[in-house]
Design an enzyme around this catalytic site. Structure first.
Site, PDB file in Angstrom:
ATOM      1  N   GLU A  80       0.818  -1.218   0.000  1.00 25.63           N
ATOM      2  CA  GLU A  80       0.000   0.000   0.000  1.00 25.63           C
ATOM      3  C   GLU A  80       0.850   1.267   0.000  1.00 25.63           C
ATOM      4  OE1 GLU A  80      -3.302   0.262   2.767  1.00 25.63           O
ATOM      5  OE2 GLU A  80      -3.346  -1.925   2.931  1.00 25.63           O
ATOM      6  N   GLU A  99      -9.352  -4.065   5.633  1.00 25.40           N
ATOM      7  CA  GLU A  99      -9.150  -3.041   4.607  1.00 25.40           C
ATOM      8  C   GLU A  99      -8.059  -3.493   3.633  1.00 25.40           C
ATOM      9  OE1 GLU A  99     -10.835  -0.059   4.221  1.00 25.40           O
ATOM     10  OE2 GLU A  99     -12.163  -0.794   5.793  1.00 25.40           O
ATOM     11  N   ASP A 139      -5.237  -6.642   7.435  1.00 20.34           N
ATOM     12  CA  ASP A 139      -6.539  -6.474   8.078  1.00 20.34           C
ATOM     13  C   ASP A 139      -7.605  -6.487   6.993  1.00 20.34           C
ATOM     14  OD1 ASP A 139      -6.208  -4.003   6.854  1.00 20.34           O
ATOM     15  OD2 ASP A 139      -5.956  -2.892   8.717  1.00 20.34           O
ATOM     16  N   ASP A 154      -1.965  -4.324   3.659  1.00 17.70           N
ATOM     17  CA  ASP A 154      -1.967  -4.430   5.125  1.00 17.70           C
ATOM     18  C   ASP A 154      -2.747  -5.660   5.616  1.00 17.70           C
ATOM     19  OD1 ASP A 154      -0.424  -2.199   5.316  1.00 17.70           O
ATOM     20  OD2 ASP A 154      -2.007  -0.851   5.975  1.00 17.70           O
ATOM     21  N   TYR A 187       2.350  -4.370  13.519  1.00 12.10           N
ATOM     22  CA  TYR A 187       1.226  -3.684  12.888  1.00 12.10           C
ATOM     23  C   TYR A 187       0.362  -2.995  13.935  1.00 12.10           C
ATOM     24  CZ  TYR A 187      -2.518  -2.817   9.548  1.00 12.10           C
ATOM     25  OH  TYR A 187      -3.452  -2.213   8.739  1.00 12.10           O
ATOM     26  N   ARG A 206      -2.728  -1.685  13.820  1.00 12.37           N
ATOM     27  CA  ARG A 206      -4.194  -1.794  13.859  1.00 12.37           C
ATOM     28  C   ARG A 206      -4.547  -3.198  14.322  1.00 12.37           C
ATOM     29  NH1 ARG A 206      -3.446   1.207   8.955  1.00 12.37           N
ATOM     30  NH2 ARG A 206      -4.056   3.378   9.283  1.00 12.37           N
ATOM     31  N   HIS A 228      -4.445 -11.066  15.603  1.00  8.89           N
ATOM     32  CA  HIS A 228      -3.114 -10.522  15.358  1.00  8.89           C
ATOM     33  C   HIS A 228      -2.347 -10.517  16.677  1.00  8.89           C
ATOM     34  CE1 HIS A 228      -5.313  -7.903  12.135  1.00  8.89           C
ATOM     35  NE2 HIS A 228      -5.228  -9.155  11.787  1.00  8.89           N
TER      36      HIS A 228
END
Length: 828
Positions: free
Chosen positions: A9, A86, A84, A82, A307, A309, A354
């Site tokens: 990204e 999204e 997740d 990423d 990470y 998030r 995670h």
């Protein structure tokens, strides 16, 4: 030509990965999301199984084209967006676009995920690719569809019923409700008086205080002594019967343990960054992202944290082993628990499994990496490092003692408590802050034995008044959102920003207050769409999205159930009048016409009280009872300046509200200062007025020149000034709180080339040596060199955007300009 193509990204992440994977891999960035719903009616079609119409995001079209071109030349395509929902959705959108462009053909697209950007983690992820998880993709699609259906249908209704430009959101509206309900709770709070009774004493040169807990055999609660008269009655009785002495009747000793807090999740990281570091939630996430994506540590580039998030409080076995080894080596066996400490998430709707946020290596101490980090990165990394280390340490140990004293006869008991830390445990490294909490500290009592007598040096009562609940801070609002299951930790920063940008709330003294418009919007939604701003309903919907991501539920039925009831409600509320929405009827009769009830109404200048018989009766006043205007308050008396003894007023002019000190005297105008836009007129106070009228603030002498540094507010907002040099104060900092040290640091930042507005100078252009700088403009952040401007493809990359990326962007813009024929040539 590299045979492997890896797509991420962020361009800054791409640079880090290239150093790990070498020349066999070409690494390109999507610059965030590549597709979104078309911004018009029908983007989500409930009549055709909620078919979603996507389009490529304009600013990222060229990056998509570059990826499509590179795909044709690659043998292996890895989607490393990423880890997740999204990120999974971005990977899926890329695969759909590439297939539509026929760029893939018979090549297989694979998904790789890594939760930390270290050489080992990245290479391991590349060796173990998987397919795209459609469960995660559909959970994200369902969330996007729900947000669209609410926003695109409810916002126009607000335009009709209240005013244009307003918005409602599936998650932002319950968050607004939290803030408004807390404000109403504060306004309706009835203060209640109560007293506590104490005696002061001393023994062995140690002073202490004891508090009355029982009187004549009755245990006292908070309101047992509710007046001065009752306080006097009890203190006089005890004074006359005690004869200046208290006797020890009971002693209770206990050992208390306090355990460390778990490692950071997204939510707790944001909360602590607000409390400990004074960051905003948005600032905390941007800094965390820069630490995750990679920092140059001399010759090596590596991600410093995992990470950012995540809802998880788990740590990998490898991380725990490394942390425990560090504790043993640097603190000793007393600080190491016998077995690793495991934590369980208490958050509602905790998401994918995670890891928690931790350093990628505990061996990289804050001191060792500090020379390579900016100030914000250094502070946040130190906090993450200490929290991760402390979570695997032994509890802190406290010895507590409670001593009861008999005073003035049986049944009258005072209690004194003491506490001493006997072993710091994890306190040696870190302990968690709390909102509105009293810091735990040592409080020692002298050595006492049962039957001992101590002198009563003073016996007295203290008056108290109950206090309303505090307004939400950013930290406590994030905590409440998490507890209620509203939204996701990764969305909290954007929720808060939206509420502020829409001017539904203002942050005053680091606490949220709803504006008049915010209150009216909330009232409309809670009265007419109560089910959809209900906390339990919002959390239940999050549960269903989790079930979709876990493969327990299909996404189309979830949308269908939601839309069936919501669309019916929309149709019913079309008939609601604007008057019903913007006016709130009071029980009070108009004092002017004596015929109609008064109402609270929303005018161009905010809420005010007016007669419901308008226009026959034009009576109006301010909410606080002052003023009289046909349309609402235009002036309000604030108080008196204690120095000049002149009155201070709040007035509204053609360019907004302002404070005025005194009144005009002939041709001499009184001192005036604008009310900052982030402070609502109803929140204006004498304290704020005095601070603003006292500007500019003299911060002191510059340590290098000896000349004074001042802070003030000007036409372009708050700034600091030293010897003719001006620097804007960042939006998340305060002109009233900024220190000399911080002002000097701001002034040392590179000077903006080409005038005001530059956020950051990236460096010099290699061709002409002129500055390349980053600016914030009407359409988002952009880079500038000479007369060439180029918009950043990813507005979230503002903190990590490099000179190399800027040069490439500017070169692309220059080529496109040269390629376009002039109007004169077209005409020819």
């Amino acid at each position: 030509m590299a045979s492997n193509l890896l797509i991420v990204e962020s361009p800054s992440k791409a640079k880090t990965l290239k150093k790990y994977l070498g020349k066999d891999y070409e690494i390109l960035a999507s610059y965030g999301h590549v597709r979104d719903l078309v911004p018009k009616t029908g983007a989500v079609d409930p009549d055709h199984d909620f078919r979603m119409k996507y389009e490529i995001i304009d600013r990222n079209a060229k990056h998509v084209d570059a990826i499509a071109k590179a795909v044709k030349d690659a043998d292996t395509i890895l989607l490393a967006t990423d880890p997740d929902r999204e990120g999974e959705a971005i990977a899926w959108h890329l695969s759909e676009i590439l297939r539509a462009k026929r760029a893939v053909k018979d090549k297989k697209l694979r998904r790789v995920v890594f939760y930390e950007i270290t050489e080992g983690a990245v290479k391991d992820a590349v060796k173990n690719p998987r397919d795209i998880s459609m469960e995660l993709v559909n959970a994200q699609q369902a969330r996007r569809a729900l947000d669209y259906l609410v926003g695109f249908n409810l916002s126009p209704l607000l335009w009709k019923k209240i005013r244009r430009g307003l918005s409602a959101g599936r998650v932002q509206s319950p968050a607004l409700r939290l803030i408004v309900e807390r404000e109403i709770e504060i306004e309706n709070f009835k203060t209640r008086e109560y007293w506590t009774i104490h005696f002061d004493s001393e023994k062995a040169r140690t002073a202490f205080t004891a508090r009355l807990t029982h009187f004549r055999g009755e245990k006292l609660d908070q309101f047992s002594v509710g007046s001065a008269e009752r306080n006097d009655e009890i203190t006089q009785f005890l004074s006359s019967h005690a004869k200046g002495t208290a006797r020890v009747s009971e002693i209770e000793k206990k050992r208390k343990l306090r355990s460390p807090a778990p490692p950071f999740t997204t939510s707790t990281l944001q909360q602590e960054a607000v409390r400990k570091l004074g960051f905003s939630t948005d600032r905390a996430m941007k800094v965390a992202q820069s630490l995750y994506e990679g920092v140059s540590l001399g010759k090596a580039v590596t991600g410093l944290i995992t990470y950012m998030r995540t809802d998880s409080v788990n740590l990998s076995k490898e991380a725990v082993t490394e942390i425990r080894g560090y504790i043993t080596k640097n603190f000793g066996s007393d600080y190491l628990p016998k077995s690793p400490v495991a934590y369980r998430s208490t958050a509602k709707n905790a998401q994918e499994a995670h890891e928690a946020i931790r350093p990628t290596s505990i061996a990289r101490t804050p001191e060792s990496v500090a020379p390579f980090l900016n100030d914000d990165q250094r502070k946040l990394y130190e906090m993450v490092w200490k929290r991760a280390l402390s979570c695997q340490m032994t509890p802190a140990k406290f010895d507590t003692v409670a001593v009861d004293f008999a005073v003035g006869g049986p049944g009258n008991t005072f209690r004194a408590t003491g506490q001493t830390m006997v072993f710091p445990g994890f306190y040696a490294v870190y302990h968690e802050d709390e909102d509105d909490a009293v810091e735990e500290e040592d409080k020692r009592l002298p050595p006492l034995e049962k039957g001992d007598s101590v002198p009563i040096l003073k016996l007295y009562g203290e008056q108290h008044f109950t206090q309303p609940p505090p307004r939400y801070s950013e930290a406590s609002l994030v905590k409440a959102l998490e507890q209620y299951g509203i939204g996701r930790p990764s969305t909290y920063a954007s929720i808060i920003s939206t509420l502020q940008n829409r001017e539904y709330v203002v942050l005053e003294k680091k606490r949220f207050q709803p504006t008049d418009v915010g209150r009216v919007v909330n009232r409309f939604l809670t009265e007419h769409f109560a089910h959809w701003v209900d906390y339990e309903f919002t959390a239940k919907l999050e549960d269903e999205l989790d079930d979709i991501s876990n493969g327990k539920e299909e996404w189309i039925p979830v949308l269908a159930r939601f839309w069936k009831d919501f669309s019916a409600q929309l149709g019913e509320k079309e008939s609601v009048s604007r008057k019903e929405v913007t006016q709130e009827v009071l029980e009070e009769i108009c004092p002017k016409c004596q015929a109609h009830k008064l109402t609270i109404r929303l005018g161009r200048r905010g809420r005010f009280v007016g007669c419901s018989g308008f226009p026959e009766c034009d009576y109006t006043r301010n909410l606080d009872g002052s003023g009289d205007s046909a349309e609402g308050p235009a002036r309000r008396d604030i108080g008196v300046d204690p120095k000049s003894h002149k009155p201070i007023s709040l007035l509204q002019g053609p360019f907004g509200w302002y404070f005025q000190l005194g009144e005009p005297e002939g041709d001499k105008k009184p001192k005036r200062v604008s009310l900052p836009k982030n402070i609502a007129p109803e929140a204006a106070s004498l304290e704020i007025a005095l601070k603003l009228l006292a500007l500019p603030r003299d911060l002191g002498a510059h340590p290098e020149t000896g000349k004074k540094v001042v802070a003030a507010i000007g036409r372009f907002g708050p700034y600091v000034n030293h010897d003719g040099q001006f620097k804007s104060i960042p939006k998340d900092e305060n002109v009233f709180d900024i220190t000399l040290e911080r002002a000097v640091a701001l002034l040392k930042e590179p000077k903006s080339p080409g005038g005001r507005g530059a956020l950051r100078v990236l460096g010099k252009h290699p061709e002409d040596g002129q500055a390349v700088a980053l600016y914030s403009g009407k359409y988002g952040p952009y880079v500038k060199h000479g007369k060439v401007n180029a918009t950043l493809p990813d507005k979230d990359a503002i903190d990590t955007f490099s000179l190399e990326e800027a040069l490439a962007l500017l070169a692309s813009k220059s080529k496109s300009k040269k390629a376009k024929p002039s109007r004169a040539k077209k005409a020819a």
